[in-house]
Design an enzyme around this catalytic site. Structure first.
Site, PDB file in Angstrom:
ATOM      1  N   MET A   1      24.582   9.502   2.604  1.00 28.02           N
ATOM      2  CA  MET A   1      24.405  10.844   3.279  1.00 28.02           C
ATOM      3  C   MET A   1      24.650  10.750   4.533  1.00 28.02           C
ATOM      4  O   MET A   1      25.256  11.583   5.202  1.00 28.02           O
ATOM      5  CB  MET A   1      22.775  11.355   3.134  1.00 28.02           C
ATOM      6  CG  MET A   1      22.944  12.782   3.498  1.00 28.02           C
ATOM      7  SD  MET A   1      23.993  13.887   2.744  1.00 28.02           S
ATOM      8  CE  MET A   1      22.919  14.475   1.320  1.00 28.02           C
TER       9      MET A   1
ATOM     10  N   LYS B   1     -17.803  -0.379   5.800  1.00 20.69           N
ATOM     11  CA  LYS B   1     -18.169  -1.462   4.852  1.00 20.69           C
ATOM     12  C   LYS B   1     -19.690  -1.510   4.499  1.00 20.69           C
ATOM     13  O   LYS B   1     -20.081  -1.844   3.434  1.00 20.69           O
ATOM     14  CB  LYS B   1     -17.645  -2.764   5.276  1.00 20.69           C
ATOM     15  CG  LYS B   1     -17.876  -3.812   4.151  1.00 20.69           C
ATOM     16  CD  LYS B   1     -17.193  -5.382   4.445  1.00 20.69           C
ATOM     17  CE  LYS B   1     -17.374  -6.220   3.234  1.00 20.69           C
ATOM     18  NZ  LYS B   1     -16.667  -7.559   3.655  1.00 20.69           N
TER      19      LYS B   1
ATOM     20  N   GLU C   1       0.921  -1.249   0.027  1.00 23.80           N
ATOM     21  CA  GLU C   1      -0.108  -0.020   0.057  1.00 23.80           C
ATOM     22  C   GLU C   1       0.772   1.215  -0.084  1.00 23.80           C
ATOM     23  O   GLU C   1       0.298   2.305  -0.438  1.00 23.80           O
ATOM     24  CB  GLU C   1      -0.957  -0.014   1.243  1.00 23.80           C
ATOM     25  CG  GLU C   1      -2.067  -1.167   1.147  1.00 23.80           C
ATOM     26  CD  GLU C   1      -1.559  -2.441   1.701  1.00 23.80           C
ATOM     27  OE1 GLU C   1      -2.717  -3.488   1.904  1.00 23.80           O
ATOM     28  OE2 GLU C   1      -0.239  -2.513   2.117  1.00 23.80           O
TER      29      GLU C   1
ATOM     30  N   PHE D   1     -11.422  -6.931  14.220  1.00 25.78           N
ATOM     31  CA  PHE D   1     -10.429  -7.477  13.369  1.00 25.78           C
ATOM     32  C   PHE D   1     -10.188  -6.344  12.355  1.00 25.78           C
ATOM     33  O   PHE D   1     -11.105  -5.963  11.498  1.00 25.78           O
ATOM     34  CB  PHE D   1     -10.890  -8.812  12.664  1.00 25.78           C
ATOM     35  CG  PHE D   1      -9.937  -9.265  11.671  1.00 25.78           C
ATOM     36  CD1 PHE D   1      -8.608  -9.602  11.915  1.00 25.78           C
ATOM     37  CD2 PHE D   1     -10.001  -9.368  10.417  1.00 25.78           C
ATOM     38  CE1 PHE D   1      -7.622 -10.243  11.206  1.00 25.78           C
ATOM     39  CE2 PHE D   1      -9.234  -9.767   9.547  1.00 25.78           C
ATOM     40  CZ  PHE D   1      -7.999 -10.366  10.017  1.00 25.78           C
ATOM     41  N   GLN D   2      -8.995  -6.081  12.000  1.00 24.85           N
ATOM     42  CA  GLN D   2      -8.411  -5.173  11.116  1.00 24.85           C
ATOM     43  C   GLN D   2      -9.227  -3.452  11.270  1.00 24.85           C
ATOM     44  O   GLN D   2      -9.296  -2.972  10.398  1.00 24.85           O
ATOM     45  CB  GLN D   2      -8.626  -5.572   9.728  1.00 24.85           C
ATOM     46  CG  GLN D   2      -7.581  -6.742   9.494  1.00 24.85           C
ATOM     47  CD  GLN D   2      -7.428  -7.059   7.984  1.00 24.85           C
ATOM     48  OE1 GLN D   2      -8.285  -6.837   7.278  1.00 24.85           O
ATOM     49  NE2 GLN D   2      -6.152  -7.535   7.580  1.00 24.85           N
TER      50      GLN D   2
END
Length: 558
Positions: free
Chosen positions: A466, A163, A51, A113-114
């Site tokens: 760097m 959802k 993602e 969940f999630q």
């Protein structure tokens, strides 16, 4: 017409002219992906490998095209994986809409969940965030999100949708997008004050930031500079707003800016800041920055005025609009002694590097020569980023895409995929160190899946360059956790992910490798092995005045 929430999401994307989205599906967002499947001939979806890659791709697409970039992810870890990309876009004022879906309304707030409060998580790094719990407000919320992302100072907006809203139905009526008003609220007195300090200047200097590109003001900037008869410097975000070949263009200002820009700004009597925010990496010691100059600051965001540097005169509004009005009223200025002095500084302090061996500046100069400066260059963050800003000549806006404010390692591959998707006719090249490349190299699988012909140049010095440079100069050469010597073969990794690979170990191999990569018309990785102790110069020590800029010669003479 009655539509489900998922269908409304797709219809609103079509309303806004969205033809490509970047994302990754999951359980909570399945309804949206099912609706997207039915419109795959209208909206092209790029399935990234992670993602974060989707967020960076949407960012790169937006920077390269000027349109709003769109990314999508499911709830929980899908949404949190977008966070770094959203923050990157926020720091650099990139218009983006991130669409996430969450658990159903009855499960919100129950550690389901999630489940993650992604709107709360991203509140400090978005222009605005929404949680949609009612299908009846979904369409208008999405429309507001796009309007906010594009208006004023652009930036990312998050829309999180439960959802059950994506499954519910309501009446949907199409609407045309609202027009964007960017003029601002400045007064005639503001313009008069600006014209007065301009007319009195003997040694003016123009300092360009990303706002010059976001406002589409590059032509006005160039006309203004000619009428003011002023040298011009820029920031990372301002690259391409002014012609890199113009004699009075003096390069970047700040920590790794040119000596000419840093010394010139320190000597000027008027500094005109156009769409710039006076970042700490630009100004160094704020109390000593341009201390001999009046400051004229023009920016669309009122919050930037007097935030880091006090402005003697300021105008809040759209840069393109303001410059058009100023140019119309300005007399042609002439500052021959001042411009001659700046040209002398350019001749005295050119950018230079050790050309006896393969180096990143040489690679970038060859890339510039072969592409004739017409490629879109994306970068990761580090030494290679500074070299790409210094040694490639940017002549057009939206051709240098880099994480300036957040400094996001791993940004470049996703951004390059997004840029190439939005600008398929342009050569798109990502320049990244081996440390950055490791972070999101899995997005090469995305490029190969869709046969997106990006070119990844790895500046491979087997160290975190760097950080090592700072350890060499300021930490007694104690190289704590910055050495990357291991058995990883990036060419084999690239080939394993479906890309072509070329290894370069000598200067004479650089041009053939770049030319071959362009001709192949497929994703290509060029692994360039450079010495581990090459350094980016010039440099300003942290906390010092930019007039204290030094280079390799200065260091050697101490």
């Amino acid at each position: 017409m009655v539509r489900t929430g998922a269908e409304i999401v797709i219809e609103c994307l079509k309303e806004q002219g969205v033809d490509v989205v970047f994302g990754y599906p999951g359980g909570s967002i399945l309804n949206v992906y099912d609706a997207l499947y039915k419109h795959s001939d209208e909206i092209f979806h790029v399935l990234t490998s992670h993602e974060q890659g989707a967020a960076h791709a949407a960012d790169g697409y937006a920077r390269a095209t000027g349109k709003v970039g769109v990314c999508m992810a499911t709830s929980g870890p899908g949404a949190t994986n977008l966070v770094t990309g959203i923050a990157t876009a926020y720091m650099d004022s990139v218009p983006m809409v991130a669409i996430t879906c969450n658990v159903t309304l009855p499960l919100l707030g129950k550690d389901s969940f999630q489940e993650v409060d992604i709107a709360g998580v991203t509140m400090p790094i978005t222009k605005h965030g929404y949680i949609v719990k009612d299908v009846n407000i979904l369409a208008d919320t999405l429309r507001k999100a796009f309007h906010i992302a594009k208006s004023g100072r652009p930036g990312p907006v998050l829309v999180d949708i439960t959802k059950d809203v994506t499954a519910a139905s309501c009446e949907y009526t199409p609407k045309k997008p609202e027009s964007i008003e960017r003029a601002g609220h400045y007064t005639q007195e503001d313009l008069d004050a600006a014209l007065e300090v301009i007319s009195k200047a003997k040694k003016p200097y123009i300092y360009l930031g990303g706002g010059a590109i976001l406002s589409g003001a590059s032509e006005e900037v160039r006309a203004f500079a000619k009428k003011l008869d002023s040298p011009v410097c820029d920031t990372l975000m301002g690259k391409g707003a002014y012609d890199g070949y113009d004699p009075l263009y003096t390069g970047m200002i700040g920590m790794h800016g040119t000596k000419t820009s840093n010394l010139g700004v320190s000597e000027c009597d008027l500094l005109v800041a156009l769409g710039a925010r006076f970042s700490d990496r630009v100004i160094g010691n704020a109390s000593l920055f341009a201390k001999n100059a009046k400051i004229l600051h023009i920016d669309i965001d009122a919050a930037e005025i007097n935030k880091n540097i006090h402005a003697d005169v300021s105008i809040v509004g759209d840069l393109k609009d303001i410059l058009t009005k100023l140019i119309a009223r300005m007399e042609q200025m002439h500052h021959p002694e001042w411009t001659a002095h700046i040209l002398e500084l350019k001749e005295k302090y050119p950018l230079k590097y050790d050309d006896s061996q393969l180096s990143c500046p040489y690679i970038i100069e060859e890339l510039d020569r072969i592409t004739k400066g017409n490629a879109i260059i994306t970068t990761d963050v580090g030494q290679h980023q500074m070299w790409a800003a210094q040694y490639y000549h940017y002549t057009k806006p939206r051709t240098f895409l880099s994480s300036g404010g957040l400094g996001t390692m791993g940004y470049g591959i996703g951004a390059c995929i997004g840029a190439k998707t939005g600008c398929p006719d342009k050569i798109c090249v990502n320049i990244g160190g081996d440390g950055c490349f490791r972070m999101n190299l899995i997005e090469l699988a995305t490029a190969s899946r869709y046969q997106i012909p990006i070119i990844q140049i790895i500046i491979n010095n087997h160290v975190l360059g760097m950080v090592r440079q700072w350890q060499t100069l300021f930490y007694g050469k104690r190289y704590s956790q910055t050495v990357l010597e291991d058995a990883v073969d990036y060419c084999k990794v690239a080939e394993g992910l479906g890309c072509a690979a070329i290894r370069v170990t000598a200067k004479e191999e650089v041009a053939p490798a770049i030319e071959k990569a362009i001709a192949l018309q497929k994703p290509v990785v060029i692994d360039c092995r450079i010495p581990e102790d090459d350094k980016v110069f010039p440099m300003v020590p942290a906390g010092a005045a930019i007039s204290e800029v030094f280079d390799g010669d200065d260091l050697a003479s101490k």
